[in-house]
Design an enzyme around this catalytic site. Sequence first.
Site, mmCIF file in Angstrom:
data_model
loop_
_atom_site.group_PDB
_atom_site.id
_atom_site.type_symbol
_atom_site.label_atom_id
_atom_site.label_comp_id
_atom_site.label_asym_id
_atom_site.label_seq_id
_atom_site.Cartn_x
_atom_site.Cartn_y
_atom_site.Cartn_z
ATOM 1 N N LYS A 157 0.833 -1.195 0.000
ATOM 2 C CA LYS A 157 0.000 0.000 0.000
ATOM 3 C C LYS A 157 0.873 1.253 0.000
ATOM 4 O O LYS A 157 2.038 1.139 0.388
ATOM 5 C CB LYS A 157 -0.941 -0.013 1.211
ATOM 6 N N LYS A 191 -4.525 -9.078 10.191
ATOM 7 C CA LYS A 191 -4.562 -9.111 11.666
ATOM 8 C C LYS A 191 -5.664 -10.057 12.120
ATOM 9 O O LYS A 191 -6.799 -9.966 11.648
ATOM 10 C CB LYS A 191 -4.824 -7.708 12.221
ATOM 11 N N ASP A 244 -2.701 7.657 4.116
ATOM 12 C CA ASP A 244 -1.847 6.653 4.768
ATOM 13 C C ASP A 244 -2.667 5.537 5.408
ATOM 14 O O ASP A 244 -2.341 4.363 5.247
ATOM 15 C CB ASP A 244 -0.972 7.346 5.829
ATOM 16 N N HIS A 249 -6.636 0.998 5.756
ATOM 17 C CA HIS A 249 -6.866 0.198 6.959
ATOM 18 C C HIS A 249 -8.246 0.478 7.586
ATOM 19 O O HIS A 249 -9.005 -0.427 7.918
ATOM 20 C CB HIS A 249 -5.803 0.488 8.029
HETATM 21 P P1 NDP Z 1 12.062 2.620 2.165
HETATM 22 O O1 NDP Z 1 12.254 3.925 1.500
HETATM 23 O O2 NDP Z 1 12.574 2.428 3.530
HETATM 24 O O3 NDP Z 1 12.709 1.478 1.257
HETATM 25 C C1 NDP Z 1 12.636 1.519 -0.140
HETATM 26 C C2 NDP Z 1 13.381 0.341 -0.729
HETATM 27 O O4 NDP Z 1 13.323 0.422 -2.156
HETATM 28 C C3 NDP Z 1 14.850 0.276 -0.351
HETATM 29 O O5 NDP Z 1 15.208 -1.078 -0.200
HETATM 30 C C4 NDP Z 1 15.535 0.848 -1.586
HETATM 31 O O6 NDP Z 1 16.812 0.331 -1.790
HETATM 32 C C5 NDP Z 1 14.639 0.337 -2.674
HETATM 33 N N1 NDP Z 1 14.755 1.197 -3.861
HETATM 34 C C6 NDP Z 1 14.261 2.449 -3.995
HETATM 35 N N2 NDP Z 1 14.554 2.918 -5.227
HETATM 36 C C7 NDP Z 1 15.267 1.951 -5.863
HETATM 37 C C8 NDP Z 1 15.828 1.824 -7.140
HETATM 38 N N3 NDP Z 1 15.755 2.796 -8.064
HETATM 39 N N4 NDP Z 1 16.468 0.678 -7.455
HETATM 40 C C9 NDP Z 1 16.582 -0.318 -6.548
HETATM 41 N N5 NDP Z 1 16.051 -0.257 -5.308
HETATM 42 C C10 NDP Z 1 15.389 0.860 -4.979
HETATM 43 O O7 NDP Z 1 10.490 2.302 2.073
HETATM 44 P P2 NDP Z 1 9.594 1.453 3.091
HETATM 45 O O8 NDP Z 1 10.271 0.169 3.359
HETATM 46 O O9 NDP Z 1 9.217 2.314 4.227
HETATM 47 O O10 NDP Z 1 8.262 1.242 2.245
HETATM 48 C C11 NDP Z 1 8.197 0.313 1.184
HETATM 49 C C12 NDP Z 1 6.741 0.117 0.801
HETATM 50 O O11 NDP Z 1 6.051 -0.430 1.896
HETATM 51 C C13 NDP Z 1 6.017 1.414 0.442
HETATM 52 O O12 NDP Z 1 5.079 1.133 -0.564
HETATM 53 C C14 NDP Z 1 5.298 1.774 1.729
HETATM 54 O O13 NDP Z 1 4.156 2.548 1.483
HETATM 55 C C15 NDP Z 1 4.922 0.382 2.224
HETATM 56 N N6 NDP Z 1 4.689 0.331 3.677
HETATM 57 C C16 NDP Z 1 5.684 0.691 4.541
HETATM 58 C C17 NDP Z 1 5.453 0.624 5.902
HETATM 59 C C18 NDP Z 1 6.520 0.960 6.880
HETATM 60 O O14 NDP Z 1 6.231 0.905 8.070
HETATM 61 N N7 NDP Z 1 7.723 1.279 6.442
HETATM 62 C C19 NDP Z 1 4.142 0.189 6.462
HETATM 63 C C20 NDP Z 1 3.197 -0.208 5.457
HETATM 64 C C21 NDP Z 1 3.484 -0.122 4.114
HETATM 65 P P3 NDP Z 1 18.108 1.118 -1.253
HETATM 66 O O15 NDP Z 1 17.782 1.594 0.131
HETATM 67 O O16 NDP Z 1 19.114 0.039 -1.257
HETATM 68 O O17 NDP Z 1 18.333 2.242 -2.196
HETATM 69 C C1 BG6 Z 2 1.017 1.692 7.993
HETATM 70 C C2 BG6 Z 2 1.154 3.186 7.944
HETATM 71 O O1 BG6 Z 2 0.307 1.234 6.886
HETATM 72 O O2 BG6 Z 2 0.331 1.327 9.188
HETATM 73 C C3 BG6 Z 2 1.889 3.691 9.158
HETATM 74 O O3 BG6 Z 2 1.866 3.546 6.765
HETATM 75 C C4 BG6 Z 2 1.216 3.204 10.423
HETATM 76 O O4 BG6 Z 2 1.935 5.111 9.163
HETATM 77 C C5 BG6 Z 2 1.022 1.690 10.365
HETATM 78 O O5 BG6 Z 2 2.037 3.537 11.525
HETATM 79 C C6 BG6 Z 2 0.214 1.196 11.563
HETATM 80 O O6 BG6 Z 2 0.183 -0.200 11.566
HETATM 81 P P1 BG6 Z 2 -0.038 -0.996 12.937
HETATM 82 O O7 BG6 Z 2 -0.104 -2.425 12.502
HETATM 83 O O8 BG6 Z 2 1.140 -0.680 13.791
HETATM 84 O O9 BG6 Z 2 -1.319 -0.483 13.508
#
Ligand code: NDP
Ligand code: BG6
Length: 483
Positions: A157, A191, A244, A249
Amino acid sequence: MTNTSDSTHIDTSQIVTNQPEADALVLFGATGDLAKRKLFPSLYHLEHSGVLQVPVIGVARSDWSDDEFRAHARESIEQHVDEAEASVIDSLMGRLDLVQGDYADEATWNELVETLDGHGSQTAVFYMAIPPSMFPMVAESLASVGLNQRGRIVVEKPFGRDLESAVELNKTLHSVFAEDHIFRIDHYLGKEAVEDLLVFRFANTLLEPVWNRHYVRSVQVTMSESIGIEGRGNFYEGVGAIRDVLQNHLLQVVALLAMEPPAGSDPGFLQDEKAKVINAMRPIDCSSLVRGQYVGYRDEEGVPEDSEVETYAAARLEIDSWRWAGVPWYVRVGKGLAESATEAVIELKSPPRMLFDEAGSPAPERNLIRLRLGKNDGVTFALQAKTPGPDMDSEEIDVDVDFAAALGERQDAYERLLGDALIGSLRRFARQDVVEGTWRIVQPALDEPGPIYPYFRTSWGPSEASTILVNDDDVWYPPSPSR
Ligand code: NDP
Ligand code: BG6
């Protein structure tokens, strides 16, 4: 309460698609925040339970060796899993490889093909834990090397930024993957407590007779987080609380609370009912929307000092259905609030009170059914009982069940969803018509968001939120304190 072995059982064999089990898991974004906090710990648990039997191939841009990648995964597990067993971590580490490279670079894709060939993989799960702007590019690149014919895709998402972009993203994904090969994640659907809403509503005869406009006065659903944006200013500025969590959710939870019983156990029937109730929901009326921003948000890194992005949103929803017409559904989400909780409060109408009036006693308070869906998941019925003494006074007593105590510990959402993706079960993933329906509901709030009100951290949000309550004696119920 005992944990009985004949508890209601959903037969998962009926909900697995006819796709073969996966023979590899490819993690795009393996060096990112989601992988670190959620995916590696979940893979540990899947390894521990023996469910994970396939190689796990990370793909990311960071210039890391395989060993550095494994050390990163190990650290993430040690940080996030209590008492992780070294032998389980070691066997998981034995499955990990990293394909290092930019997604814009053809060589990255060729190396991924070679790695999958090396493992003899024909059916991989491609998990996109990457910035949403990269979903189309990664899907198309998979197709450019024929990998769309060799697996299914899991899309994190948010699915789009609004209705139009969600439709567009879907078109792109459909140009390379069949619908039953597209797994749209909303981790709330993984969940246990959220899934339990189905069992709670449809396996208990007690509730159905009152679960409608005749007996329910209002429904409130709160998703509150005490944490702020945790250094993710750049990300959050492009999103805000509505995109978000409210669109996804929270509206998924509302759909489960409001829908009719599915016609059968086929997962399509469940999606059909969710789609119907989402279609019956009116788009948010901006006069029933209050947005807030916590004081201090503008000082966070990556946030401009004049940011109007909301960290809080409260709205009144209306569902034009036979069951719910006229019942206000109040929803609110926010960061930097007093407690972390996800809770639905079903407020029942007041009973006739002649008996108490005649005795000169105060009116009893309304019954509440509190469904806790967060860490302290469980249910509380707030009922009235006679206060000891000569008068016919009543007071609230809580009939309360804590699910962890009653049912035992449950799996984490990501563990269940990764497991589902590996066996090819779509039951706990979101269907496109539901996703588009939820965007339709929030679209007015994105187009004309209106003013933003400040609130202090550790409060319950801006006081203006009370303006959307219909009756003078309506209140926002604070969620149950966490224990
Ligand atoms: P991050 O920015 O922390 O991580 C992004 C990842 O993508 C890194 O591994 C990065 O690699 C890789 N990446 C980005 N651009 C490139 C590129 N051009 N080529 C290769 N690799 C690339 O994001 P998140 O982990 O926070 O989020 C990822 C997804 O998960 C999103 O869609 C977010 O909305 C979703 N999400 C995240 C949550 C969270 O709590 N973090 C919760 C729910 C959903 P590198 O760092 O090596 O460049
Ligand atoms: C993620 C949102 O999808 O859900 C975050 O991007 C948020 O901002 C999280 O904190 C909350 O998830 P949980 O499972 O901790 O309630």
